[in-house]
Each structure stands twice: as C-alpha cells, then as structure tokens.
Scaffold this motif. Sequence first.
Motif, PDB file in Angstrom:
ATOM      1  N   ILE A 116       0.864  -1.179   0.000  1.00  0.00           N
ATOM      2  CA  ILE A 116       0.000   0.000   0.000  1.00  0.00           C
ATOM      3  C   ILE A 116       0.899   1.227   0.000  1.00  0.00           C
ATOM      4  CG2 ILE A 116      -0.233  -0.117   2.519  1.00  0.00           C
ATOM      5  CD1 ILE A 116      -3.041   1.180   2.168  1.00  0.00           C
ATOM      6  N   ILE A 117       0.539   2.188  -0.820  1.00  0.00           N
ATOM      7  CA  ILE A 117       1.336   3.412  -0.914  1.00  0.00           C
ATOM      8  C   ILE A 117       0.402   4.590  -1.171  1.00  0.00           C
ATOM      9  CG2 ILE A 117       1.784   3.094  -3.384  1.00  0.00           C
ATOM     10  CD1 ILE A 117       4.604   4.279  -2.852  1.00  0.00           C
ATOM     11  N   ASP A 118       0.769   5.733  -0.638  1.00  0.00           N
ATOM     12  CA  ASP A 118       0.026   6.969  -0.872  1.00  0.00           C
ATOM     13  C   ASP A 118       0.766   7.733  -1.966  1.00  0.00           C
ATOM     14  OD1 ASP A 118      -1.302   9.378  -0.879  1.00  0.00           O
ATOM     15  OD2 ASP A 118      -1.057   9.765   1.254  1.00  0.00           O
ATOM     16  N   LEU A 119       0.125   7.865  -3.110  1.00  0.00           N
ATOM     17  CA  LEU A 119       0.705   8.584  -4.249  1.00  0.00           C
ATOM     18  C   LEU A 119       0.062   9.969  -4.338  1.00  0.00           C
ATOM     19  CD1 LEU A 119       0.482   5.666  -6.830  1.00  0.00           C
ATOM     20  CD2 LEU A 119       2.533   6.413  -5.609  1.00  0.00           C
ATOM     21  N   ARG A 120       0.479  10.868  -3.489  1.00  0.00           N
ATOM     22  CA  ARG A 120      -0.057  12.244  -3.464  1.00  0.00           C
ATOM     23  C   ARG A 120      -1.576  12.267  -3.416  1.00  0.00           C
ATOM     24  NH1 ARG A 120       2.576  14.550  -8.536  1.00  0.00           N
ATOM     25  NH2 ARG A 120       2.401  12.388  -9.076  1.00  0.00           N
ATOM     26  N   GLY A 121      -2.133  11.513  -2.475  1.00  0.00           N
ATOM     27  CA  GLY A 121      -3.572  11.521  -2.292  1.00  0.00           C
ATOM     28  C   GLY A 121      -4.306  10.350  -2.912  1.00  0.00           C
ATOM     29  N   THR A 122      -3.642   9.610  -3.772  1.00  0.00           N
ATOM     30  CA  THR A 122      -4.232   8.395  -4.343  1.00  0.00           C
ATOM     31  C   THR A 122      -3.598   7.199  -3.650  1.00  0.00           C
ATOM     32  OG1 THR A 122      -4.564   9.427  -6.506  1.00  0.00           O
ATOM     33  CG2 THR A 122      -4.541   7.019  -6.442  1.00  0.00           C
ATOM     34  N   THR A 123      -4.428   6.345  -3.105  1.00  0.00           N
ATOM     35  CA  THR A 123      -3.940   5.147  -2.421  1.00  0.00           C
ATOM     36  C   THR A 123      -3.879   4.003  -3.422  1.00  0.00           C
ATOM     37  OG1 THR A 123      -4.877   5.862  -0.319  1.00  0.00           O
ATOM     38  CG2 THR A 123      -4.381   3.512  -0.554  1.00  0.00           C
ATOM     39  N   LYS A 124      -2.688   3.461  -3.595  1.00  0.00           N
ATOM     40  CA  LYS A 124      -2.489   2.306  -4.492  1.00  0.00           C
ATOM     41  C   LYS A 124      -2.243   1.089  -3.624  1.00  0.00           C
ATOM     42  CE  LYS A 124       0.528   0.443  -8.084  1.00  0.00           C
ATOM     43  NZ  LYS A 124       1.812   0.642  -8.795  1.00  0.00           N
ATOM     44  N   VAL A 125      -3.093   0.060  -3.798  1.00  0.00           N
ATOM     45  CA  VAL A 125      -2.930  -1.172  -3.043  1.00  0.00           C
ATOM     46  C   VAL A 125      -2.741  -2.342  -4.004  1.00  0.00           C
ATOM     47  CG1 VAL A 125      -4.296  -0.338  -1.097  1.00  0.00           C
ATOM     48  CG2 VAL A 125      -5.385  -1.691  -2.846  1.00  0.00           C
ATOM     49  N   VAL A 126      -1.969  -3.282  -3.552  1.00  0.00           N
ATOM     50  CA  VAL A 126      -1.780  -4.534  -4.280  1.00  0.00           C
ATOM     51  C   VAL A 126      -2.251  -5.653  -3.373  1.00  0.00           C
ATOM     52  CG1 VAL A 126      -0.145  -6.090  -5.404  1.00  0.00           C
ATOM     53  CG2 VAL A 126       0.180  -3.605  -5.572  1.00  0.00           C
ATOM     54  N   ILE A 127      -3.250  -6.372  -3.858  1.00  0.00           N
ATOM     55  CA  ILE A 127      -3.856  -7.471  -3.108  1.00  0.00           C
ATOM     56  C   ILE A 127      -3.476  -8.789  -3.775  1.00  0.00           C
ATOM     57  CG2 ILE A 127      -6.044  -8.540  -2.390  1.00  0.00           C
ATOM     58  CD1 ILE A 127      -5.710  -5.815  -1.104  1.00  0.00           C
ATOM     59  N   GLU A 128      -2.874  -9.694  -3.017  1.00  0.00           N
ATOM     60  CA  GLU A 128      -2.671 -11.036  -3.538  1.00  0.00           C
ATOM     61  C   GLU A 128      -4.031 -11.728  -3.544  1.00  0.00           C
ATOM     62  OE1 GLU A 128       0.446 -14.489  -2.729  1.00  0.00           O
ATOM     63  OE2 GLU A 128      -1.076 -14.371  -1.155  1.00  0.00           O
ATOM     64  N   ALA A 129      -4.474 -12.106  -4.730  1.00  0.00           N
ATOM     65  CA  ALA A 129      -5.793 -12.725  -4.893  1.00  0.00           C
ATOM     66  C   ALA A 129      -5.614 -14.179  -5.292  1.00  0.00           C
ATOM     67  CB  ALA A 129      -6.592 -11.983  -5.964  1.00  0.00           C
ATOM     68  N   ILE A 130      -6.215 -15.051  -4.516  1.00  0.00           N
ATOM     69  CA  ILE A 130      -6.192 -16.484  -4.801  1.00  0.00           C
ATOM     70  C   ILE A 130      -7.632 -16.930  -4.958  1.00  0.00           C
ATOM     71  CG2 ILE A 130      -5.567 -18.779  -3.955  1.00  0.00           C
ATOM     72  CD1 ILE A 130      -3.385 -17.369  -2.247  1.00  0.00           C
ATOM     73  N   LEU A 131      -7.954 -17.506  -6.111  1.00  0.00           N
ATOM     74  CA  LEU A 131      -9.304 -18.027  -6.310  1.00  0.00           C
ATOM     75  C   LEU A 131      -9.265 -19.527  -6.079  1.00  0.00           C
ATOM     76  CD1 LEU A 131     -12.166 -16.986  -7.080  1.00  0.00           C
ATOM     77  CD2 LEU A 131     -11.761 -18.065  -9.296  1.00  0.00           C
ATOM     78  N   ASN A 132      -9.779 -19.934  -4.922  1.00  0.00           N
ATOM     79  CA  ASN A 132      -9.840 -21.355  -4.582  1.00  0.00           C
ATOM     80  C   ASN A 132     -11.078 -21.989  -5.176  1.00  0.00           C
ATOM     81  OD1 ASN A 132      -7.462 -21.609  -2.939  1.00  0.00           O
ATOM     82  ND2 ASN A 132      -8.510 -20.355  -1.431  1.00  0.00           N
TER      83      ASN A 132
END
Length: 152
Positions: A116-132
């Motif tokens: 998760i990072i704050d890019l000057r007011g925009t929050t960018k998240v990376v979610i590891e997604a596993i479809l079981n």
Amino acid sequence: MLVINNFEEYKSYLGKEMGSSNWHKIDQTQIDRFADATLDHQWIHVDKERAEKEGPFKVTIAHGYLTLSLIPYLWKQIADVRNLKMEINYGIENLKFGQPVLVDSEVQLKAKLKSIIDLRGTTKVVIEAILNIKDQAKPAYVGDVVFLYHFQ
C-alpha cells in the motif's frame, strides 16, 4: 467483513490475510451469459455434449476471464472500503491460472494485502488474490490485483 475508512486503517493490514469471500457457484447459465457478453463461444465453455465427448474434463469449463471478472464482486464480500470519492480497478499483475473451473464448481476469493502506498492523495494497493475451488487442492489462479482509491 472488514470495514476500512481511510489510508491508515488500510495500511494496518499490510502483510496480513484480509479474509475470504463466500463461496460462489459458477453454473452453465453464468458461463453462457459471459460467452454472449464477450462473444467467446468456444465449445469447451458452451457445448455440453461436445465437452462430454471430446473435452479433457468431460464437462464444460468457465472462461478464465469469467473467473477474473468475479474479483470485484467477491472482493466486496471481504472488504468494505468507505469514504471514497472513487475506486479504480487498475490492473492485475503476475497472474497464473492453476487449473480450470469446471461447470457447477464453487469458487472463493482469498485476499492478502501485499503493498500500500500513498501517491499524493491516491492510495495504491496490491492485493494477492487467490481463487480457490471447493474441494480442490490447487487454486484456479493466483495474481496481484491493483486498486486505486481516492479517499474523501
């Protein structure tokens, strides 16, 4: 379900499992509708008789992109991100399909916050997604889903 109101609350989940969605059954009607919407009528998805006779799985299978298109729906069962001006599905990185989803299988999304990072007011998240897939050891896919959030 998690309730996330702002960047700091989101950040508290960094490196942690965020949870799992409910199980969702993918039936032939959903596969057929997806085929109609995407103009992808490949027989392995929509022709039950041919799949039974010629297919490697003896039944139809869900489109890989159908399973990916479920991410927003299943993600909303895991996290309720509030106080947003806008939410953007930004991308998927490092995706690998592990095995096909056979018709009438149930799938469940499992999520972990990788970054998760704050890019000057925009929050960018990376979610590891596993479809079981219910009763299967190997997932349908594993990939990193990227969302952009604009909190109020």
